[in-house]
Design a protein around this motif. Structure first.
Motif, mmCIF file in Angstrom:
data_model
loop_
_atom_site.group_PDB
_atom_site.id
_atom_site.type_symbol
_atom_site.label_atom_id
_atom_site.label_comp_id
_atom_site.label_asym_id
_atom_site.label_seq_id
_atom_site.Cartn_x
_atom_site.Cartn_y
_atom_site.Cartn_z
ATOM 1 N N UNK A 13 -33.448 -111.892 -35.696
ATOM 2 C CA UNK A 13 -34.373 -111.911 -36.833
ATOM 3 C C UNK A 13 -34.888 -110.498 -37.078
ATOM 4 N N UNK A 14 -34.695 -110.035 -38.306
ATOM 5 C CA UNK A 14 -35.177 -108.713 -38.716
ATOM 6 C C UNK A 14 -36.146 -108.917 -39.885
ATOM 7 N N UNK A 15 -37.455 -108.991 -39.623
ATOM 8 C CA UNK A 15 -38.406 -109.238 -40.708
ATOM 9 C C UNK A 15 -38.374 -108.128 -41.757
ATOM 10 N N UNK A 16 -38.311 -108.497 -43.037
ATOM 11 C CA UNK A 16 -38.507 -107.513 -44.092
ATOM 12 C C UNK A 16 -40.016 -107.324 -44.270
ATOM 13 N N UNK A 17 -40.545 -106.266 -43.706
ATOM 14 C CA UNK A 17 -41.990 -106.094 -43.632
ATOM 15 C C UNK A 17 -42.635 -106.001 -45.015
ATOM 16 N N UNK A 18 -43.788 -106.649 -45.167
ATOM 17 C CA UNK A 18 -44.598 -106.385 -46.348
ATOM 18 C C UNK A 18 -45.157 -104.972 -46.236
ATOM 19 N N UNK A 19 -45.581 -104.432 -47.354
ATOM 20 C CA UNK A 19 -46.231 -103.123 -47.372
ATOM 21 C C UNK A 19 -47.719 -103.332 -47.614
ATOM 22 N N UNK A 20 -48.568 -103.185 -46.596
ATOM 23 C CA UNK A 20 -50.011 -103.361 -46.786
ATOM 24 C C UNK A 20 -50.574 -102.287 -47.721
ATOM 25 N N UNK A 46 -36.777 -104.298 -37.575
ATOM 26 C CA UNK A 46 -37.697 -104.285 -38.712
ATOM 27 C C UNK A 46 -36.981 -103.674 -39.915
ATOM 28 N N UNK A 47 -37.248 -104.252 -41.079
ATOM 29 C CA UNK A 47 -36.670 -103.751 -42.322
ATOM 30 C C UNK A 47 -37.812 -103.386 -43.260
ATOM 31 N N UNK A 48 -37.934 -102.114 -43.599
ATOM 32 C CA UNK A 48 -38.987 -101.669 -44.510
ATOM 33 C C UNK A 48 -38.383 -101.336 -45.873
ATOM 34 N N UNK A 49 -39.215 -101.484 -46.914
ATOM 35 C CA UNK A 49 -38.834 -101.169 -48.291
ATOM 36 C C UNK A 49 -37.756 -102.096 -48.832
#
Length: 322
Positions: A13-20, A46-49
Motif C-alpha cells: 500500500x502506497x498512500x497518495x498523501x493529501x497536501x495539508x 508514500x506518493x506525493x503530488x
C-alpha cells in the motif's frame, strides 16, 4: 536512473498523501502529523503530488516545498514517489530533477490533460521523460481526469524502457487491468498497482502488486491488512476487511462535487481526527460544516473516533468548510 528499489516490483500500500493546507499555503504542522501517522503504520511507501494530493492544483513553489519537507522527514524510511504530471513536458522533466535532488525514489507521470494527445505522441513524451529523468518513472493511467488512456499497445511498447518501472491504474476497469497483467509478464520487475480502493483486494488476487489508496491517509492499517489478506488468499479475512472499506467509502459520496468528492471526504476526516485542516487548494472548497456530523458518524463506525465524537479537531474540521 533505475534504482535497486525497482529491481523487483514495489508491493503493498502506497498512500497518495493529501497536501495539508492553511490559507492556500503548506500547513507544516499538519504535514508533520500526517507523516507521523503514516510512518508509524506498515504502509509500503508514500506518493506525493498525486490526485489526492491535489498536485496539479498546487503552485510549483508549493509542490517543491512539499517534496522537500516530505523527503526530509521520511529520510529514507519508506520509498517516496513524486507526481510530476504537467501539461508541459519540460516542466515534468524539471520536476523529476527537483525530486531527485530532494531525495525522492521515483516519479509518477500521467498523460497531459488539456490538449488531446495521440498514443504515438504520448509514448514519445514518456520516452523523453524517462531518458532525462534521474529517477525511475511510473506511469499513471487516470482517464477520468486526463481524458487519455495508456492503451495496452502503448504500455507494451514502453515496458522495455529501462527507466520506466511500472504503472498505477485508476481506470476502474478490471478487464483493462487483466490485460495489463498479461503485459506485466514481459518484465518480472514491473510494478502494477490499482487506484480504486474497492478494487484493490480483487486486483491483488488477480496478480497485482497493491494499491495507491487515498483512504490510507485516514486508516492505513485497514489497507495494509486487506492487502496482506488478499495477497495470501485469506478470503474470509479479506471479505471482513472489505466490508469495513465500504464503510470508509461513505466519506467519498458525501459531496456532490464529482471528481473532488473523495479528496473533500478524506480531508474532512483528517480534520475531524485532528490531523490537518479540511481546506482544499483554491479555487476548490472543502466540505461544508453541515456535512461534518456525517464524517464523524463514519469515523465512529470505524472506531476511529470516540463514541461521543469529541476530539481536539473541532476548529480544524470547521476551517474553510462553511
Amino acid at each position: 536512473m533505475t534504482s535497486s528499489l525497482f529491481s523487483q516490483p514495489l508491493r503493498g500500500i502506497v498512500p497518495p498523501m493529501v497536501t495539508p493546507l492553511v490559507d492556500d499555503e503548506l500547513d507544516k504542522q499538519g504535514l508533520d502529523k500526517l507523516l507521523r501517522r503514516l510512518l508509524e503504520s506498515p504502509v509500503h511507501g508514500l506518493f506525493v503530488l498525486g490526485t489526492t494530493g491535489e498536485g496539479p492544483s498546487l503552485s510549483y513553489r508549493a509542490r517543491r516545498t512539499l517534496v522537500d519537507a516530505v523527503t526530509s522527514t521520511v529520510n529514507g524510511r519508506k520509498p517516496v514517489l513524486v507526481g510530476v504530471t504537467d501539461t508541459s513536458l519540460s516542466e515534468a522533466i524539471d520536476a523529476a530533477r527537483c525530486a531527485e535532488a530532494a531525495g525522492a525514489d521515483a516519479v509518477v507521470y500521467a498523460p497531459p490533460c488539456y490538449l488531446p494527445i495521440t498514443q504515438a505522441s504520448l509514448a514519445d513524451g514518456v520516452r523523453r521523460l524517462a531518458d532525462q529523468s534521474p529517477l525511475p518513472v511510473m506511469l499513471y493511467n487516470m482517464p477520468a481526469l486526463t481524458k487519455s488512456w495508456f492503451e495496452i499497445d502503448t504500455v507494451t511498447k514502453l515496458i522495455d524502457e529501462p527507466n520506466i518501472v511500472g504503472l498505477k491504474d485508476s481506470s476502474g476497469d478490471l478487464e483493462y487491468f487483466r490485460r495489463l497483467l498479461e503485459v506485466k509478464t514481459l518484465r518480472s520487475s514491473w510494478t502494477l498497482m490499482t487506484g480504486p480502493e474497492h478494487l484493490m483486494a480483487e486486483s491483488v488476487a488477480m496478480g497485482g502488486d497493491g494499491g495507491v489508496s487515498g483512504g490510507a491517509n485516514i486508516y492505513p492499517r485497514l489497507f495494509t491488512e486487506l492487502f496482506d489478506a488478499a495477497d495470501r488468499g485469506h478470503e474470509v479475512s479479506a471479505a471482513t476487511l472489505q466490508a469495513r472499506l465500504q464503510v470508509l467509502g461513505r466519506l467519498y459520496a458525501i459531496s456532490p462535487d464529482r471528481g473532488i468528492s473523495p479528496i473533500q471526504g478524506i480531508k474532512a476526516a483528517l480534520a475531524t481526527l485532528g490531523i490537518c485542516s479540511a481546506e482544499l487548494c483554491a479555487p476548490y472548497r472543502g466540505l461544508p460544516a453541515c456535512s461534518l456530523p456525517v464524517v464523524a458518524e463514519v469515523l465512529r463506525d470505524l472506531e476511529l473516533l470516540p463514541p461521543d465524537g469529541k476530539t481536539e479537531a473541532a476548529a480544524l474540521a470547521s476551517t474553510s468548510t462553511s
